[in-house]
Design a protein around this motif. Structure first.
Motif, PDB file in Angstrom:
ATOM      1  N   UNK A   1       1.345   9.659  -5.754  1.00 24.65           N
ATOM      2  CA  UNK A   1       0.260   9.765  -6.718  1.00 24.65           C
ATOM      3  C   UNK A   1      -0.005   8.443  -7.412  1.00 24.65           C
ATOM      4  N   UNK A   2       1.061   7.765  -7.804  1.00 21.32           N
ATOM      5  CA  UNK A   2       0.906   6.466  -8.463  1.00 21.32           C
ATOM      6  C   UNK A   2       0.351   5.422  -7.502  1.00 21.32           C
ATOM      7  N   UNK A   3       0.788   5.482  -6.238  1.00 21.30           N
ATOM      8  CA  UNK A   3       0.235   4.564  -5.241  1.00 21.30           C
ATOM      9  C   UNK A   3      -1.253   4.826  -5.041  1.00 21.30           C
ATOM     10  N   UNK A   4      -1.640   6.109  -5.070  1.00 28.74           N
ATOM     11  CA  UNK A   4      -3.055   6.445  -4.953  1.00 28.74           C
ATOM     12  C   UNK A   4      -3.854   5.857  -6.107  1.00 28.74           C
TER      13      UNK A   4
ATOM     14  N   UNK B   1      -3.777  -5.390   6.173  1.00 25.68           N
ATOM     15  CA  UNK B   1      -2.432  -5.911   5.954  1.00 25.68           C
ATOM     16  C   UNK B   1      -2.015  -5.838   4.499  1.00 25.68           C
ATOM     17  N   UNK B   2      -2.933  -6.197   3.605  1.00 22.45           N
ATOM     18  CA  UNK B   2      -2.615  -6.196   2.181  1.00 22.45           C
ATOM     19  C   UNK B   2      -2.392  -4.783   1.653  1.00 22.45           C
ATOM     20  N   UNK B   3      -3.348  -3.891   1.864  1.00 26.61           N
ATOM     21  CA  UNK B   3      -3.279  -2.579   1.229  1.00 26.61           C
ATOM     22  C   UNK B   3      -2.391  -1.584   1.961  1.00 26.61           C
ATOM     23  N   UNK B   4      -1.914  -1.940   3.155  1.00 25.57           N
ATOM     24  CA  UNK B   4      -0.915  -1.103   3.815  1.00 25.57           C
ATOM     25  C   UNK B   4       0.469  -1.423   3.290  1.00 25.57           C
ATOM     26  N   UNK B   5       0.829  -2.678   3.291  1.00 31.30           N
ATOM     27  CA  UNK B   5       2.217  -3.039   2.986  1.00 31.30           C
ATOM     28  C   UNK B   5       2.477  -3.268   1.511  1.00 31.30           C
ATOM     29  N   UNK B   6       1.421  -3.390   0.704  1.00 29.03           N
ATOM     30  CA  UNK B   6       1.658  -3.422  -0.741  1.00 29.03           C
ATOM     31  C   UNK B   6       2.192  -2.074  -1.198  1.00 29.03           C
ATOM     32  N   UNK B   7       1.842  -1.001  -0.475  1.00 27.83           N
ATOM     33  CA  UNK B   7       2.359   0.323  -0.816  1.00 27.83           C
ATOM     34  C   UNK B   7       3.868   0.399  -0.622  1.00 27.83           C
ATOM     35  N   UNK B   8       4.347  -0.144   0.482  1.00 32.03           N
ATOM     36  CA  UNK B   8       5.796  -0.135   0.713  1.00 32.03           C
ATOM     37  C   UNK B   8       6.502  -1.029  -0.299  1.00 32.03           C
ATOM     38  N   UNK B   9       5.870  -2.149  -0.627  1.00 32.24           N
ATOM     39  CA  UNK B   9       6.428  -3.057  -1.635  1.00 32.24           C
ATOM     40  C   UNK B   9       6.546  -2.374  -2.992  1.00 32.24           C
ATOM     41  N   UNK B  10       5.509  -1.640  -3.390  1.00 33.56           N
ATOM     42  CA  UNK B  10       5.504  -0.992  -4.704  1.00 33.56           C
ATOM     43  C   UNK B  10       6.304   0.307  -4.727  1.00 33.56           C
ATOM     44  N   UNK B  11       6.648   0.843  -3.550  1.00 33.46           N
ATOM     45  CA  UNK B  11       7.496   2.036  -3.491  1.00 33.46           C
ATOM     46  C   UNK B  11       8.969   1.678  -3.640  1.00 33.46           C
TER      47      UNK B  11
ATOM     48  N   UNK C   1      -7.782   7.697  -0.105  1.00 31.82           N
ATOM     49  CA  UNK C   1      -6.417   7.431  -0.556  1.00 31.82           C
ATOM     50  C   UNK C   1      -6.078   8.222  -1.812  1.00 31.82           C
ATOM     51  N   UNK C   2      -7.039   8.279  -2.747  1.00 30.75           N
ATOM     52  CA  UNK C   2      -6.802   8.931  -4.033  1.00 30.75           C
ATOM     53  C   UNK C   2      -6.590  10.431  -3.853  1.00 30.75           C
TER      54      UNK C   2
END
Length: 384
Positions: A245-248, A226-236, A148-149
């Motif tokens: 980059x910040x999501x990474x 489920x957690x680490x997929x959709x937390x990205x959309x939430x934080x975007x 991911x990073x």
């Protein structure tokens, strides 16, 4: 510690790292895939689910194949094959093509993960086995983070398509290292008879301990995906609006697993797999619930607790299988990973539906329900 001993540990660690370098890498670029490939939230989430589906479907068959032909060659060949769809991802033009490439990545991964677990269970015992299993899981933790990073940050610099070529090259480099440093099997006994494989499969399907481990694994990966997929959309989205980059960087929480997973060997040895699992799932549930608080530092801390619980649970479950299955270990590992990654596929899909209908809070409540199931499986399905 002799050089051979160190190289064995390094090879086991590198194998886990290489396998998981690709599994969840696209989580950091889901907003970019939605934009560039005109994908919906659920379709983007299935870019993660497609890989875990491939792993789930192939795991039992790879287990049978490995029990028939051997371990090391299959591990190295699968590592090399994994680089091909990874490089092909750079040229996709729509989300359907991306899903095919991601599925093919998943097809390759059981030849690494399933076979390595069987290899360790056959070649080592006692504390050495537990230590190597923990090192393998620690390698998967670092691989999950680095995938991911690296993809997230390279996508900011060169674009995600060029970054896919870099990911493929890293996979090839790990394959060459493992080919050179992983010792050949000394205790493997080939079982090419398909009838014997089917009898072993029938026996495994009657093994309550193994079935409990498979169910537990399904709940665990459902939660993690489920957690680490959709937390990205939430934080975007607002108010955070994080770029790739910040999501990474958010996935730096995975690094805590580099410390916790090796230490979990002591916890498992002292208290047993069942108690270790129940404590770890409880920690993970607390982390999931805490993501409902809005400050970003609180969410990062919550994700750290959530992922730490998952890593301990995985290490304890793998150790539990190795200790309780004496025959057909590769097939047993394949069945476990079928359940484990099948749960991940369902997690990507159902959590996507929950996110579409109720946003991040909907995902949280679904995850807590699944983790409660994990606690019940550990309490009533695994022997004390």
């Amino acid at each position: 510690m002799t050089p051979i001993r160190f190289l064995l540990k390094a090879a086991v660690f590198a194998t886990g790292l290489a396998a998981f370098l690709q599994v969840y890498s696209v989580q950091a670029i889901l907003p970019l895939l939605m934009r560039d490939l005109q994908a919906s939230e659920v379709e983007a989430g299935l870019a993660v689910g497609a890989t875990v589906l491939g792993v789930a479907l192939m795991s039992p068959f790879i287990g049978m194949l490995s029990d028939a032909i051997g371990r090391k060659g299959l591990i190295v060949g699968s590592l090399l094959f994994l680089g091909l769809p990874t490089a092909t991802m750079a040229g996709v033009t729509d989300i359907g093509q991306m899903l095919i490439c991601r599925f093919l990545q998943g097809v390759a991964i059981p030849g690494i993960t399933v076979v390595l677990i069987a290899y360790i269970g056959e070649e080592f015992g006692g504390r050495v086995m537990t230590k190597l299993m923990s090192l393998y899981v620690a390698g998967t933790v670092l691989g999950g983070f680095l995938g991911r990073f690296i993809l997230g940050h390279l996508s900011e610099i060169t674009g995600w398509r060029t970054a896919c070529f870099v990911m493929a090259a890293l996979c090839a480099a790990c394959a060459l290292f493992v080919a050179k440093q992983l010792p050949a099997s000394q205790h493997f006994v080939a079982k090419p008879d398909m009838g014997n494989a089917l009898r072993t499969l029938k026996s495994h399907l009657r093994n309550r301990r193994l079935l409990a481990a498979c169910g537990l694994g399904a709940c665990v990966l459902w939660s993690l995906v489920g957690c680490f997929t959709y937390i990205n959309l939430h934080l975007a989205e607002a108010p955070y609006r994080l770029d790739s980059g910040s999501l990474a960087n958010i996935f730096s929480v995975y690094l805590i697993g580099m410390v916790i997973t090796p230490l979990s060997a002591r916890l498992i040895s002292r208290f047993g797999s069942t108690r270790a699992v129940m404590v770890a799932v409880g920690l993970s549930m607390a982390g999931v619930a805490a993501t409902l608080w809005s400050p970003l530092p609180v969410i990062v801390a919550a994700l750290t607790a959530m992922s730490s619980g998952v890593f301990i649970t995985q290490a304890a479950t793998i150790n539990y299988i190795a200790a309780n299955v004496q025959e057909g270990r590769s097939l047993a590992s394949g069945l476990y990973y079928m359940g484990y990654y099948g749960g991940g596929t369902l997690g990507a899909w159902f959590c996507g539906l929950a996110y579409t209908q109720a946003g991040w809070p909907g995902v949280v409540w679904l995850l807590l329900a699944v983790q409660l199931c994990a606690v019940l499986i550990a309490k009533f399905g695994m022997e004390q």
